[in-house]
Design an enzyme around this catalytic site. Structure first.
Site, mmCIF file in Angstrom:
data_model
loop_
_atom_site.group_PDB
_atom_site.id
_atom_site.type_symbol
_atom_site.label_atom_id
_atom_site.label_comp_id
_atom_site.label_asym_id
_atom_site.label_seq_id
_atom_site.Cartn_x
_atom_site.Cartn_y
_atom_site.Cartn_z
ATOM 1 N N THR A 48 0.815 -1.215 0.000
ATOM 2 C CA THR A 48 0.000 0.000 0.000
ATOM 3 C C THR A 48 0.848 1.265 0.000
ATOM 4 O O THR A 48 0.332 2.368 -0.021
ATOM 5 C CB THR A 48 -0.928 0.019 1.225
ATOM 6 O OG1 THR A 48 -0.156 -0.264 2.380
ATOM 7 C CG2 THR A 48 -2.010 -1.034 1.098
ATOM 8 N N HIS A 53 8.610 -0.400 5.563
ATOM 9 C CA HIS A 53 9.164 0.465 6.599
ATOM 10 C C HIS A 53 9.474 -0.334 7.851
ATOM 11 O O HIS A 53 9.260 -1.546 7.891
ATOM 12 C CB HIS A 53 8.225 1.636 6.883
ATOM 13 C CG HIS A 53 6.826 1.215 7.225
ATOM 14 N ND1 HIS A 53 6.482 0.715 8.457
ATOM 15 C CD2 HIS A 53 5.689 1.215 6.486
ATOM 16 C CE1 HIS A 53 5.197 0.426 8.466
ATOM 17 N NE2 HIS A 53 4.682 0.711 7.282
ATOM 18 N N HIS A 56 7.431 -3.090 9.304
ATOM 19 C CA HIS A 56 7.398 -4.420 8.691
ATOM 20 C C HIS A 56 8.577 -5.288 9.118
ATOM 21 O O HIS A 56 8.622 -6.471 8.830
ATOM 22 C CB HIS A 56 7.477 -4.309 7.149
ATOM 23 C CG HIS A 56 6.306 -3.645 6.512
ATOM 24 N ND1 HIS A 56 6.397 -2.462 5.832
ATOM 25 C CD2 HIS A 56 5.001 -4.011 6.459
ATOM 26 C CE1 HIS A 56 5.201 -2.129 5.361
ATOM 27 N NE2 HIS A 56 4.336 -3.039 5.733
ATOM 28 N N LYS A 90 -7.824 -0.283 11.634
ATOM 29 C CA LYS A 90 -8.045 1.014 10.998
ATOM 30 C C LYS A 90 -9.386 1.560 11.481
ATOM 31 O O LYS A 90 -10.348 0.813 11.599
ATOM 32 C CB LYS A 90 -8.101 0.870 9.471
ATOM 33 C CG LYS A 90 -6.953 0.094 8.881
ATOM 34 C CD LYS A 90 -5.854 1.016 8.475
ATOM 35 C CE LYS A 90 -4.677 0.301 7.823
ATOM 36 N NZ LYS A 90 -4.392 -1.040 8.308
ATOM 37 N N ARG A 94 -9.435 2.837 4.101
ATOM 38 C CA ARG A 94 -8.265 3.373 3.434
ATOM 39 C C ARG A 94 -8.647 3.823 2.030
ATOM 40 O O ARG A 94 -9.549 3.266 1.428
ATOM 41 C CB ARG A 94 -7.226 2.274 3.337
ATOM 42 C CG ARG A 94 -5.864 2.811 3.104
ATOM 43 C CD ARG A 94 -4.843 1.802 2.745
ATOM 44 N NE ARG A 94 -5.061 0.466 3.212
ATOM 45 C CZ ARG A 94 -4.209 -0.186 3.976
ATOM 46 N NH1 ARG A 94 -3.151 0.406 4.431
ATOM 47 N NH2 ARG A 94 -4.420 -1.445 4.299
ATOM 48 N N GLN A 179 -7.573 -13.394 2.923
ATOM 49 C CA GLN A 179 -6.325 -13.780 3.584
ATOM 50 C C GLN A 179 -6.348 -15.265 3.948
ATOM 51 O O GLN A 179 -5.339 -15.967 3.819
ATOM 52 C CB GLN A 179 -6.104 -12.924 4.839
ATOM 53 C CG GLN A 179 -4.741 -13.177 5.466
ATOM 54 C CD GLN A 179 -4.383 -12.163 6.530
ATOM 55 O OE1 GLN A 179 -4.871 -11.039 6.502
ATOM 56 N NE2 GLN A 179 -3.540 -12.529 7.466
ATOM 57 N N ASP A 200 -2.074 -8.206 15.412
ATOM 58 C CA ASP A 200 -3.379 -7.710 14.946
ATOM 59 C C ASP A 200 -3.947 -8.618 13.855
ATOM 60 O O ASP A 200 -5.128 -8.556 13.535
ATOM 61 C CB ASP A 200 -3.268 -6.264 14.443
ATOM 62 C CG ASP A 200 -2.195 -6.102 13.368
ATOM 63 O OD1 ASP A 200 -1.293 -6.954 13.273
ATOM 64 O OD2 ASP A 200 -2.258 -5.112 12.622
ATOM 65 N N LYS A 235 4.046 4.038 18.330
ATOM 66 C CA LYS A 235 4.123 3.007 17.329
ATOM 67 C C LYS A 235 5.539 2.971 16.774
ATOM 68 O O LYS A 235 6.164 3.982 16.545
ATOM 69 C CB LYS A 235 3.139 3.332 16.199
ATOM 70 C CG LYS A 235 2.570 2.096 15.552
ATOM 71 C CD LYS A 235 1.428 2.473 14.650
ATOM 72 C CE LYS A 235 0.895 1.268 13.931
ATOM 73 N NZ LYS A 235 -0.176 1.626 12.995
ATOM 74 N N LYS A 238 7.836 5.190 13.613
ATOM 75 C CA LYS A 238 7.285 6.493 13.240
ATOM 76 C C LYS A 238 8.146 7.575 13.878
ATOM 77 O O LYS A 238 8.521 7.481 15.024
ATOM 78 C CB LYS A 238 5.851 6.644 13.771
ATOM 79 C CG LYS A 238 4.875 5.704 13.121
ATOM 80 C CD LYS A 238 4.411 6.261 11.799
ATOM 81 C CE LYS A 238 3.478 5.265 11.138
ATOM 82 N NZ LYS A 238 3.233 5.527 9.748
ATOM 83 N N THR A 239 8.449 8.574 13.118
ATOM 84 C CA THR A 239 9.143 9.710 13.694
ATOM 85 C C THR A 239 8.382 10.953 13.321
ATOM 86 O O THR A 239 7.379 10.897 12.623
ATOM 87 C CB THR A 239 10.576 9.855 13.131
ATOM 88 O OG1 THR A 239 10.467 10.164 11.739
ATOM 89 C CG2 THR A 239 11.375 8.607 13.336
#
Length: 433
Positions: A48, A53, A56, A90, A94, A179, A200, A235, A238-239
């Site tokens: 997506t 990142h 993952h 979510k 999305r 899935q 999750d 999380k 993330k920055t």
RNA sequence: GGAGAGGUACCCGAGUGGCCAAAGGGAACAGACUGUAAAUCUGUCAGCAUACGCUUUCGGAGGUUCGAAUCCUCCCCUCUCCA
């Protein structure tokens, strides 16, 4: 990817020790199977975005651990599932991606995976689930697969409950079936017995294992990795400037290195377990370290993590750039001895520091610092730059700038560059050429 | 399709004609303290401008008014209940 020899020992225990295991469907049989035979396992990644990142990375390292112990991981590029969008976790739907975007993103993923996994013959596989999902026949799918799913039960899952408040489209409600179908397909075509994923994904993974049991009357297993949050409760990955990407074009090796170095003290030992291959016996000793002593361990963490993602040369350069900016730190020989991190004095290397070029002519025009900062995108606006200067957060060659109208000039150039620093950590060199 | 509630800055959320570039909280950034950590305290946090100030913002488009996030009209979207 260097060739790795198969490591003996109990993968399951090793992964448990490193912290990878959150939930498992059926621990004993899974452990037995992993001991007895080479197991094919998979993790799905929906393309997506145009790069993987740090979020993952846990799953990738998990697959890598299994591969190192002789098992065969399959990385699924979710070209089909990405078309639908996973509602898990979510709060709203999305935005839809086009097939073209997804294909382009998937290509990027492929390149990145090969840095962590050996895709040699029978070592690992990469497949796109669009290959089978793309040609599904709706009626057949409903009759063969859909009949095994209970809407009543699905509605009791927390993830759907949450979305029932906000709205959940039928499209997304189907994600779990797709899935589960993936797992079934991999079971049939590649003998895949184990699906892994973030915690999750637990419900989705269970659905797949159940489906295999019902359709094939065979056992399949699921394992989830803990959802990583930093000690500060944020999380992972993330920055302030967004995600930490694995693509060096999007997050430079220097920034990547800095990300790891800046880990919270409380996270260092944990991260070493997840994101390096250093032996756990050595990592255990890091847990004893207190206070500033941990900084050396952070160097090792940053170095090893950067090595794995960007290679040894890039890691060394990042380290030398950090040394130039922040000073060198010598690593005790006894600390994490398996690491190949340079331990002596490291010569600083400004060249690897982020920066941009400036011509002498540009400099001769005495551009205002505020304008330069805004143009380089270091600040959101000129007003932002001004406020930063007023707050005492801008330095040139390590001297605080106190005039918001300050203009650059030739006099500032030292060794062909002007070193601009914002706050404590953001360096940006202006190279004159 | 019917009835109701609502859409405010990065997020949450107050504001129901002027005192509103919009309370409060969170996030973020900077300063102090430090160890490139955490915690704490302080400051900043729409754009332009050295500044006076100007410009754009409260789902969208129009309108009323000296003056609108606030009132009116139409439209779009979300949620709840009913079908």
């Amino acid at each position: 990817m260097e060739k790795i020899s198969v490591i003996q020992g109990n993968v399951y225990q090793e992964m448990g020790r490193r912290g990878f295991i959150q939930q498992v469907t059926d621990p004993e049989p899974l452990q037995d199977m992993l001991q007895k035979e080479a197991v094919t396992c998979y993790v799905g990644f929906d393309p997506t975005a145009d790069s993987l990142h740090v979020g993952h990375l846990m799953a990738i390292m998990g697959m890598s651990q299994l591969q190192r112990h002789g098992h065969r991981p399959i990385a699924i590029i979710g070209g089909g599932t990405a078309m639908v969008g996973d509602p898990t976790g979510k709060t709203e739907m999305r935005k839809m991606l086009t097939r073209e975007q997804i294909v382009a993103n998937g290509e990027k993923f492929k390149v990145q995976f090969s840095r962590y996994l050996d895709f040699g013959p029978d070592k690992a596989l990469m497949v796109d689930n669009y290959d089978w999902l793309g040609e599904l026949k709706y009626i057949e799918f409903l009759r063969d697969i859909g009949r095994h799913f209970s809407v009543n039960r699905m509605l009791t899952y927390e993830t759907y409950k949450m979305r029932l408040e906000k709205g959940l489209s039928f499209l997304e409600f189907n994600y779990q079936l797709l899935q589960a179908y993936d797992f079934l397909m991999l079971f049939k075509t590649h003998g895949c017995r184990l699906q892994m994923g973030g915690d999750d994904q637990w419900a989705n993974i269970l659905a797949g294992a159940d489906l295999i049991r019902r359709v094939e009357e065979c056992d399949a297993y699921g394992l989830t990795f803990p959802l990583l949050t930093t000690a500060a409760g944020k999380k992972m990955g993330k920055t302030e400037s967004g995600a930490v990407w694995l693509d060096p074009e999007k997050t430079s090796p220097y920034e990547y290195y800095q990300y790891w170095y800046n880990s919270d003290d409380r996270d260092v030992a944990r991260f070493l377990g997840f994101f390096t291959y250093l032996p756990m016996e050595e990592i255990e000793t890091v847990k004893e370290l207190q206070g500033a002593d941990l900084n050396s361990a952070k160097v090792v963490l940053a170095y090893e993590a950067t090595c794995i993602t960007h290679g040894e040369t890039a890691a060394q350069e990042a380290m030398r750039a950090a040394a130039a900016a922040f000073g060198c730190r010598e690593i005790p020989a006894a600390l994490l001895p398996s690491s190949s991190v340079p331990r002596g004095a490291v010569t600083g290397n400004e060249a690897a520091m982020p920066g941009s070029d400036l011509t002498p002519a540009q400099l001769a025009a005495a551009p205002r610092l505020v304008d330069v900062m805004a143009e380089l995108g270091l600040v959101a606006s000129k007003g932002d730059a001004r406020r930063l200067i007023q707050g005492g957060g801008v330095y040139l060659n390590n001297e605080r700038v106190d005039d918001i109208n300050f203009s650059l000039s030739m006099a500032l150039v030292q060794e062909g560059r002007i070193v601009l620093r914002l706050g404590k950590k953001r360096f940006h060199q202006l190279v004159i050429r």
